[in-house]
Motif scaffolding. Structure first.
Motif, PDB file in Angstrom:
ATOM      1  N   LEU A   1       0.969  -1.139   0.005  1.00  0.00           N
ATOM      2  CA  LEU A   1       0.051  -0.093   0.090  1.00  0.00           C
ATOM      3  C   LEU A   1       0.701   1.377   0.087  1.00  0.00           C
ATOM      4  O   LEU A   1       1.875   1.427   0.600  1.00  0.00           O
ATOM      5  CB  LEU A   1      -0.933  -0.018   1.020  1.00  0.00           C
ATOM      6  N   TYR A   2       0.450   2.018  -0.707  1.00  0.00           N
ATOM      7  CA  TYR A   2       1.305   3.524  -1.034  1.00  0.00           C
ATOM      8  C   TYR A   2       0.318   4.572  -0.828  1.00  0.00           C
ATOM      9  O   TYR A   2      -1.030   4.397  -1.230  1.00  0.00           O
ATOM     10  CB  TYR A   2       2.022   3.564  -2.260  1.00  0.00           C
ATOM     11  N   MET A   3       0.667   5.643  -0.718  1.00  0.00           N
ATOM     12  CA  MET A   3       0.034   6.982  -0.742  1.00  0.00           C
ATOM     13  C   MET A   3       0.538   7.802  -2.129  1.00  0.00           C
ATOM     14  O   MET A   3       2.007   7.813  -2.216  1.00  0.00           O
ATOM     15  CB  MET A   3      -0.067   7.758   0.400  1.00  0.00           C
ATOM     16  N   ARG A   4      -0.139   8.297  -2.763  1.00  0.00           N
ATOM     17  CA  ARG A   4       0.173   9.157  -3.673  1.00  0.00           C
ATOM     18  C   ARG A   4      -0.797  10.303  -4.069  1.00  0.00           C
ATOM     19  O   ARG A   4      -2.214  10.026  -4.367  1.00  0.00           O
ATOM     20  CB  ARG A   4       0.240   8.740  -5.194  1.00  0.00           C
ATOM     21  N   ASP A   5      -0.404  11.855  -4.139  1.00  0.00           N
ATOM     22  CA  ASP A   5      -1.531  12.779  -3.858  1.00  0.00           C
ATOM     23  C   ASP A   5      -2.548  12.565  -3.126  1.00  0.00           C
ATOM     24  O   ASP A   5      -3.824  12.715  -3.202  1.00  0.00           O
ATOM     25  CB  ASP A   5      -1.905  13.188  -5.315  1.00  0.00           C
ATOM     26  N   LEU A   6      -2.509  12.230  -1.694  1.00  0.00           N
ATOM     27  CA  LEU A   6      -3.207  12.076  -0.569  1.00  0.00           C
ATOM     28  C   LEU A   6      -4.264  10.820  -0.826  1.00  0.00           C
ATOM     29  O   LEU A   6      -5.192  10.680  -0.183  1.00  0.00           O
ATOM     30  CB  LEU A   6      -3.944  13.194  -0.298  1.00  0.00           C
ATOM     31  N   MET A   7      -4.027   9.844  -2.051  1.00  0.00           N
ATOM     32  CA  MET A   7      -4.926   9.023  -2.090  1.00  0.00           C
ATOM     33  C   MET A   7      -4.157   7.558  -2.143  1.00  0.00           C
ATOM     34  O   MET A   7      -2.956   7.625  -2.358  1.00  0.00           O
ATOM     35  CB  MET A   7      -5.401   8.977  -3.598  1.00  0.00           C
TER      36      MET A   7
END
Length: 178
Positions: free
Chosen positions: A44-50
């Motif tokens: 699981l990652y976060m990119r641009d708060l998503m």
């Protein structure tokens, strides 16, 4: 999704589509059942708060839920959820495990590369409560809208004349946050 047989698979969700999260109610009518599950060999990652998942070595896994679409509305469900997720994700099939450790083939929206933003490992399950934009800013926006409307004996939802004001404020919020 070009392959119609994949429309009958459950979908593994790990973000705003999980039960009790911000987007689940939009799709609940299409869901027959849900169950907790784990997506193996993904992180699981976060990119641009998503949140987004990306394939990883076999030691990594992501917690989430399997949503089982109703047979009679499965195609419509997948069309709507694909439109909701947008262009930064691709729908793929993969193996997941339910809480009984049974292997379940499911679909999942995997992040795709983008010229914008850099994915960063999250290290925990995603929740609206962890997101500063959704957990703090959006509720403040709703309260701001409530206070900006003229007093009335009608409920907030019943005041159709005020939708123009509501939509303008929500649009400004979304533009600012995008």
């Amino acid at each position: 999704m070009g392959n119609l047989e994949n429309y009958n698979l459950p979908i593994f969700v790990y973000g705003s589509l999980k039960p009790n999260e911000i987007a689940f109610e939009q799709f609940e009518v299409f869901i027959e059942k849900t169950e907790m599950a784990t997506l193996q060999s993904f992180q699981l990652y976060m990119r641009d708060l998503m949140p987004l998942v990306l394939a990883s070595d076999g030691a990594k896994s992501v917690n989430g839920y399997l949503l089982y679409p109703r047979q009679e509305t499965a195609i419509e469900f997948y069309e709507k959820v694909t439109a909701f997720e947008g262009v930064n994700y691709e729908l793929i099939s993969c193996a997941s495990k339910n809480i009984r450790n049974e292997s379940i083939t499911a679909n999942v929206f995997q992040g795709i590369s983008s010229d914008y933003g850099r994915p960063e490992p999250l290290g925990k399950d995603w929740s609206t409560s962890l997101d500063p934009l959704l957990a703090y800013s959006f509720p403040i926006l709703v309260e701001d809208i409530r206070f900006s409307l003229a007093p009335s004996s009608k409920s907030f939802e019943e005041r159709e004349n005020d939708w123009q004001i509501k939509n303008r404020k929500i649009s400004n919020f979304l533009l600012l946050s995008s």
